[in-house]
Design a protein around this motif. Structure first.
Motif, PDB file in Angstrom:
ATOM      1  N   ASP A   1       0.829  -1.209   0.000  1.00 39.89           N
ATOM      2  CA  ASP A   1       0.000   0.000   0.000  1.00 39.89           C
ATOM      3  C   ASP A   1       0.865   1.261   0.000  1.00 39.89           C
ATOM      4  OD1 ASP A   1      -2.232  -1.588   0.011  1.00 39.89           O
ATOM      5  OD2 ASP A   1      -3.018  -0.878   1.930  1.00 39.89           O
ATOM      6  N   LEU A   2       1.963   1.216   0.742  1.00 36.80           N
ATOM      7  CA  LEU A   2       2.856   2.374   0.800  1.00 36.80           C
ATOM      8  C   LEU A   2       3.450   2.668  -0.569  1.00 36.80           C
ATOM      9  CD1 LEU A   2       4.459   4.553   2.260  1.00 36.80           C
ATOM     10  CD2 LEU A   2       6.116   2.787   2.932  1.00 36.80           C
ATOM     11  N   ASP A   3       3.936   1.639  -1.258  1.00 34.78           N
ATOM     12  CA  ASP A   3       4.520   1.847  -2.583  1.00 34.78           C
ATOM     13  C   ASP A   3       3.503   2.474  -3.538  1.00 34.78           C
ATOM     14  OD1 ASP A   3       6.949   0.804  -1.825  1.00 34.78           O
ATOM     15  OD2 ASP A   3       6.526  -1.212  -2.552  1.00 34.78           O
ATOM     16  N   GLU A   4       2.274   1.968  -3.513  1.00 32.86           N
ATOM     17  CA  GLU A   4       1.229   2.506  -4.391  1.00 32.86           C
ATOM     18  C   GLU A   4       0.885   3.940  -4.002  1.00 32.86           C
ATOM     19  OE1 GLU A   4      -2.127  -0.162  -4.396  1.00 32.86           O
ATOM     20  OE2 GLU A   4      -0.831  -1.917  -4.696  1.00 32.86           O
ATOM     21  N   ALA A   5       0.814   4.190  -2.691  1.00 31.90           N
ATOM     22  CA  ALA A   5       0.428   5.522  -2.228  1.00 31.90           C
ATOM     23  C   ALA A   5       1.477   6.578  -2.563  1.00 31.90           C
ATOM     24  CB  ALA A   5       0.192   5.497  -0.720  1.00 31.90           C
ATOM     25  N   LEU A   6       2.748   6.260  -2.421  1.00 32.09           N
ATOM     26  CA  LEU A   6       3.795   7.241  -2.697  1.00 32.09           C
ATOM     27  C   LEU A   6       3.706   7.739  -4.136  1.00 32.09           C
ATOM     28  CD1 LEU A   6       6.819   5.572  -0.866  1.00 32.09           C
ATOM     29  CD2 LEU A   6       5.576   7.628  -0.140  1.00 32.09           C
ATOM     30  N   THR A   7       3.544   6.814  -5.067  1.00 34.40           N
ATOM     31  CA  THR A   7       3.434   7.200  -6.473  1.00 34.40           C
ATOM     32  C   THR A   7       2.181   8.027  -6.719  1.00 34.40           C
ATOM     33  OG1 THR A   7       4.639   5.233  -7.186  1.00 34.40           O
ATOM     34  CG2 THR A   7       3.261   6.310  -8.833  1.00 34.40           C
ATOM     35  N   ALA A   8       1.056   7.571  -6.178  1.00 37.91           N
ATOM     36  CA  ALA A   8      -0.207   8.269  -6.394  1.00 37.91           C
ATOM     37  C   ALA A   8      -0.195   9.665  -5.772  1.00 37.91           C
ATOM     38  CB  ALA A   8      -1.363   7.448  -5.823  1.00 37.91           C
ATOM     39  N   CYS A   9       0.392   9.786  -4.596  1.00 36.12           N
ATOM     40  CA  CYS A   9       0.459  11.093  -3.929  1.00 36.12           C
ATOM     41  C   CYS A   9       1.295  12.074  -4.745  1.00 36.12           C
ATOM     42  CB  CYS A   9       1.063  10.946  -2.535  1.00 36.12           C
ATOM     43  SG  CYS A   9       0.004  10.118  -1.343  1.00 36.12           S
ATOM     44  N   ALA A  10       2.453  11.626  -5.211  1.00 40.62           N
ATOM     45  CA  ALA A  10       3.320  12.510  -5.996  1.00 40.62           C
ATOM     46  C   ALA A  10       2.620  12.981  -7.261  1.00 40.62           C
ATOM     47  CB  ALA A  10       4.625  11.790  -6.334  1.00 40.62           C
ATOM     48  N   GLU A  11       1.899  12.082  -7.902  1.00 40.89           N
ATOM     49  CA  GLU A  11       1.204  12.443  -9.138  1.00 40.89           C
ATOM     50  C   GLU A  11       0.127  13.491  -8.915  1.00 40.89           C
ATOM     51  OE1 GLU A  11      -0.235   8.720 -10.536  1.00 40.89           O
ATOM     52  OE2 GLU A  11       1.692   8.123 -11.448  1.00 40.89           O
ATOM     53  N   ARG A  12      -0.472  13.502  -7.735  1.00 41.54           N
ATOM     54  CA  ARG A  12      -1.584  14.418  -7.460  1.00 41.54           C
ATOM     55  C   ARG A  12      -1.159  15.750  -6.849  1.00 41.54           C
ATOM     56  NH1 ARG A  12      -6.898  13.014  -8.559  1.00 41.54           N
ATOM     57  NH2 ARG A  12      -6.894  10.967  -9.558  1.00 41.54           N
ATOM     58  N   LEU A  13       0.113  15.918  -6.535  1.00 41.16           N
ATOM     59  CA  LEU A  13       0.542  17.160  -5.912  1.00 41.16           C
ATOM     60  C   LEU A  13       0.529  18.322  -6.901  1.00 41.16           C
ATOM     61  CD1 LEU A  13       3.597  16.173  -3.669  1.00 41.16           C
ATOM     62  CD2 LEU A  13       1.290  16.793  -2.921  1.00 41.16           C
ATOM     63  N   ALA A  14      -0.019  19.448  -6.463  1.00 43.06           N
ATOM     64  CA  ALA A  14       0.050  20.686  -7.228  1.00 43.06           C
ATOM     65  C   ALA A  14       1.453  21.277  -7.108  1.00 43.06           C
ATOM     66  CB  ALA A  14      -0.988  21.677  -6.689  1.00 43.06           C
ATOM     67  N   LEU A  15       1.752  22.280  -7.921  1.00 45.15           N
ATOM     68  CA  LEU A  15       3.027  22.983  -7.820  1.00 45.15           C
ATOM     69  C   LEU A  15       3.199  23.522  -6.400  1.00 45.15           C
ATOM     70  CD1 LEU A  15       5.519  24.049  -9.347  1.00 45.15           C
ATOM     71  CD2 LEU A  15       4.193  26.114  -9.856  1.00 45.15           C
ATOM     72  N   LYS A  16       4.356  23.264  -5.807  1.00 45.53           N
ATOM     73  CA  LYS A  16       4.692  23.619  -4.426  1.00 45.53           C
ATOM     74  C   LYS A  16       3.980  22.737  -3.397  1.00 45.53           C
ATOM     75  CE  LYS A  16       7.512  26.903  -5.581  1.00 45.53           C
ATOM     76  NZ  LYS A  16       8.965  26.715  -5.396  1.00 45.53           N
ATOM     77  N   GLY A  17       3.217  21.741  -3.878  1.00 44.86           N
ATOM     78  CA  GLY A  17       2.575  20.810  -2.960  1.00 44.86           C
ATOM     79  C   GLY A  17       3.597  19.887  -2.318  1.00 44.86           C
ATOM     80  N   ARG A  18       3.281  19.407  -1.121  1.00 40.60           N
ATOM     81  CA  ARG A  18       4.237  18.610  -0.354  1.00 40.60           C
ATOM     82  C   ARG A  18       3.667  17.258   0.080  1.00 40.60           C
ATOM     83  NH1 ARG A  18       7.705  22.697   3.598  1.00 40.60           N
ATOM     84  NH2 ARG A  18       8.735  23.827   1.884  1.00 40.60           N
ATOM     85  N   LEU A  19       4.530  16.272   0.065  1.00 39.18           N
ATOM     86  CA  LEU A  19       4.250  14.945   0.602  1.00 39.18           C
ATOM     87  C   LEU A  19       5.095  14.774   1.855  1.00 39.18           C
ATOM     88  CD1 LEU A  19       3.291  11.969   0.584  1.00 39.18           C
ATOM     89  CD2 LEU A  19       5.136  11.501  -1.065  1.00 39.18           C
ATOM     90  N   VAL A  20       4.437  14.559   3.000  1.00 42.04           N
ATOM     91  CA  VAL A  20       5.114  14.385   4.282  1.00 42.04           C
ATOM     92  C   VAL A  20       4.809  12.973   4.786  1.00 42.04           C
ATOM     93  CG1 VAL A  20       5.329  15.192   6.663  1.00 42.04           C
ATOM     94  CG2 VAL A  20       4.892  16.843   4.816  1.00 42.04           C
ATOM     95  N   VAL A  21       5.864  12.208   5.066  1.00 36.29           N
ATOM     96  CA  VAL A  21       5.693  10.814   5.493  1.00 36.29           C
ATOM     97  C   VAL A  21       6.444  10.574   6.793  1.00 36.29           C
ATOM     98  CG1 VAL A  21       5.876   8.388   4.843  1.00 36.29           C
ATOM     99  CG2 VAL A  21       5.566  10.126   3.056  1.00 36.29           C
TER     100      VAL A  21
END
Length: 315
Positions: free
Chosen positions: A220-240
């Motif tokens: 689930d983590l592997d799938e989520a990391l890719t999906a989260c990055a794809e959905r980030l807007a410009l200057k959007g952040r992924l915090v894990v």
């Protein structure tokens, strides 16, 4: 402010929310709501235009989230896995997000409730499912899984060097009847481990491994990391926030790969440095401070990493 009645100690609360929320009027996702510690502080940092989608597998967490949503119109709630974050964002009617937080692993309320079967500290039914309405319980899984597969899971997800001995003992024991409680499982593992580590229960790694496998945590983590990055807007952040090395290795590897130029085959008439990465790492890995460690021992293994999109997503 966070209600006083909300007693669950949220790990890296200030650090995570400060890294995440850079646009008070933005759209954010808490992919692991738990009991809402991070979500409540995110809402404190958002203005009236801000929006927050909260996701969790656990029905008890969803009950808490729905109470929050009933009192705050900025909140939307989705029950499910963060692996399906793209579908959850679509269901909310959004095309992209300004930030997403993933606080991995099992929550303190899940660990502390013996009925959930995550911990051997107090005896309870051997379940271990984050979503108790889906899949096999740990007891059911141990009753039907071949010895070799049990050993593989305990070795791969628990890095337990006595995995084969433990698997053999569990298969022997189930002939007499199902392994149905956390206490039974912990005792059987303890019997199988010939050498005990100081200050660590011999069942610790095996419990972790079985839980990770049953809940598909790493997949689930592997799938989520890719999906989260794809959905980030410009200057959007992924915090894990990760809590053990298997998780953190995946997060670290993923964030590095997205924030560095591609590795190109030799002989091409281009150079990797000619490609600008779409993301950048924000600061260094963050660990709990001394004051937090003093009041919350579970924060000792937490590691937080942050990735930011620095170029617009390609159509």
């Amino acid at each position: 402010m966070i209600p006083a009645a909300h007693t669950h100690q949220t790990v890296l609360l200030e650090e995570a929310v400060s890294a995440l929320v850079t646009a008070p009027g933005g759209v954010y996702v808490d992919g692991t709501f738990g009991r809402g510690g991070h979500s409540r502080l995110i809402l404190d940092r958002l203005n009236s235009e801000g929006r927050l989608l909260v996701i969790d597998k656990d029905p008890e967490a969803i009950k808490e989230a729905e109470l929050l949503a009933a009192s705050d119109p900025r909140v939307r709630v989705q029950r499910g896995s963060f692996a399906n974050i793209g579908a959850h964002i679509d269901a909310a009617g959004w095309s992209c997000i300004d930030g997403v937080l993933l606080d991995l692993g099992v929550s303190s309320p899940q660990l502390d409730d013996p009925e959930r079967g995550f911990s051997f500290m107090r005896d309870g039914p051997l379940d271990m499912r984050m979503d108790p309405d889906a899949g096999l319980s740990a007891s059911q899984w141990l009753a039907v899984t071949p010895e070799q597969e049990i050993a593989r899971v305990i070795w791969e997800y628990g890095e337990e060097k006595f995995s084969r001995r433990i698997a053999r003992r569990l298969v022997e024991a189930r002939v007499e009847g199902a392994i149905s409680t956390t206490g039974e499982l912990a005792n059987l593992i303890s019997e199988a481990v010939p050498r005990k580590e100081k200050h660590k229960h011999p069942a610790t790694r095996s419990f972790q491994a079985i839980r990770i496998h049953l809940n598909r945590e790493l997949e689930d983590l592997d799938e989520a990391l890719t999906a989260c990055a794809e959905r980030l807007a410009l200057k959007g952040r992924l915090v894990v926030i990760s809590f053990h090395s298997l998780e953190d290795r995946r997060v670290k590897r993923f964030m590095r790969s997205r924030s560095q130029p591609p590795v190109l085959p030799k002989g091409l008439p281009v150079r990797a440095v000619d490609f600008e990465p779409d993301f950048r790492l924000v600061g260094k890995a963050v660990k709990a401070s001394g004051p937090e460690l003093a009041v919350n021992v579970r924060s000792r293994s937490a590691i937080m990493r942050t990735l930011e999109r620095v170029s617009a997503a390609k159509e």
